[in-house]
Scaffold this motif. Structure first.
Motif, short mmCIF file in Angstrom:
data_model
loop_
_atom_site.label_atom_id
_atom_site.label_comp_id
_atom_site.label_asym_id
_atom_site.label_seq_id
_atom_site.Cartn_x
_atom_site.Cartn_y
_atom_site.Cartn_z
N GLN A 122 0.82 -1.21 0.00
CA GLN A 122 0.00 0.00 0.00
C GLN A 122 0.86 1.26 0.00
O GLN A 122 0.57 2.21 -0.74
CB GLN A 122 -0.91 0.01 1.23
N HIS A 167 -9.08 -11.55 4.03
CA HIS A 167 -8.66 -10.16 4.02
C HIS A 167 -8.29 -9.75 5.45
O HIS A 167 -8.42 -10.54 6.38
CB HIS A 167 -9.77 -9.26 3.47
N THR A 202 -8.26 -2.28 2.13
CA THR A 202 -7.67 -2.82 0.90
C THR A 202 -8.76 -3.27 -0.05
O THR A 202 -9.92 -3.43 0.33
CB THR A 202 -6.77 -4.04 1.21
N ASP A 223 -11.24 2.12 -2.78
CA ASP A 223 -11.00 0.70 -2.57
C ASP A 223 -12.25 -0.09 -2.95
O ASP A 223 -13.37 0.35 -2.72
CB ASP A 223 -10.65 0.42 -1.10
#
Length: 341
Positions: free
Chosen positions: A140, A152, A158, A324
């Motif tokens: 990132q 996740h 994200t 995102d």
């Protein structure tokens, strides 16, 4: 002294992270970054002894038309299917795919990420161990395109494509309860993975909503390394007359496979004595006798969406933060004869 990141340099000099990255990789002139900006960036990093982190050294700066896919185990039918759909979708969009398996080891996952970056992949699709937050954060920090699938990090913003694990198990448990099965055993793996925790919570919530008190004896958590050998003993323990379940719900397809093997060896009749359902399935589940009821994950949709999101990210202007993409897909429930109805 606090570690210096690209974003810190960019913020302090009022330039983009992309500009900083290009200058540090000797690509300032070809990208028409002014001499004055280049000199400011170089002077700043010298002053503060900035050293690119190990992960950043391998970040792709060109275009290889290649996507990296990191999954827990390519031999697992679920991940093998995802890999196939990712590859097919990527080919449609002009990309090739490089596969690797982490085998649920965070340190191996970390090395694979670095290896993929060293191979100059344009983006990554990762089914993470959920114990590698450091590397995900570094991706990132460097605006490197990636999408998480199946798992996740709930505390990180994200891109990801996952399924509704809670809802899938809730539906399966409710179906068994509606059939009159009240002593439902839940067989799962000892795991900190959010997906597994959500499946357990879905089972507990369905019992609670139907007024069935949860019996801790009916929840079996097996070790990932020994579940094959431990399954028969566990099945034997929860099918004794004093603690006999009337249904078994398996949290994964591979647990269901071993559970079926153990039930057959113990001559326990399905579904007359014990009804069976599984979260996720194997291709043989509709061929065995009786066919197995299962929560079906939209495997092709997971693969297709992951590639679509990743390609969109790779083609986007990373000087501008894009929104995102967080997708939670519904599961399907396939009722077969293993539940008796």
């Amino acid at each position: 002294m606090k570690k210096l990141y690209l974003k810190d340099i960019a913020k302090n000099l009022n330039v983009s992270k992309t500009a900083v990255s290009l200058v540090l990789n000797n690509k300032g002139d070809e990208n028409k970054i002014s001499k004055e900006t280049q000199e400011r960036i170089i002077a700043y990093v010298k002053k503060y002894n900035y050293v690119p982190n190990q992960l950043a050294r391998g970040l792709s700066r060109g275009k290889s038309e290649t996507i990296g896919l990191i999954i827990p185990n390519i031999s697992d039918t679920f991940y093998a299917q995802i890999a196939g759909f990712v590859e097919a979708r990527a080919m449609e969009m002009g990309y090739t795919v490089v596969f690797s398996s982490s085998y649920e080891k965070p340190e191996k996952e970390s090395k694979l990420i670095q290896s993929m970056l060293n191979r100059q992949v344009d983006g990554l699709i990762i089914s993470s161990t959920q114990k590698n937050e450091k590397d995900i954060l570094r991706l990132q920090e460097n605006d490197f395109p990636f999408v998480l699938i199946d798992r996740h990090y709930p505390n990180l913003d994200t891109n990801y494509v996952i399924v509704d694990n809670f809802g899938g198990i809730y539906h399966a448990t409710k179906h068994l309860l509606d059939l009159g099965r009240k002593k439902i055993g839940f067989v799962t793996i000892k795991s900190d993975l959010d997906a597994m925790q959500q499946r357990l919570l879905g089972y507990i919530k369905a019992l609670d909503d139907h007024g069935v008190e949860q019996d801790g004896r009916f929840v079996s958590e097996l070790d990932q390394k020994t579940y094959v050998t431990d399954m028969a003993e566990m099945i034997r323990a929860i099918t004794t007359p004093e603690k006999r379940v009337d249904a078994l719900l398996f949290s994964t397809h591979y647990l269901a496979r071993e559970g079926l093997r153990a039930l057959n060896e113990l001559n326990i009749q399905i579904p007359d004595e014990v009804a069976i359902a599984s979260f996720s399935e194997m291709s043989a589940f509709d061929l065995v006798n009786p066919p197995i009821t299962a929560v079906i994950q939209p495997v092709q949709k997971i693969g297709d969406l992951a590639v679509d999101i990743l390609v969109d990210e790779m083609k986007g202007d990373h000087m501008i933060k894009t929104k995102d993409k967080r997708i939670v897909l519904d599961t399907n429930f396939k009722i077969r004869k293993s539940c008796g109805a």
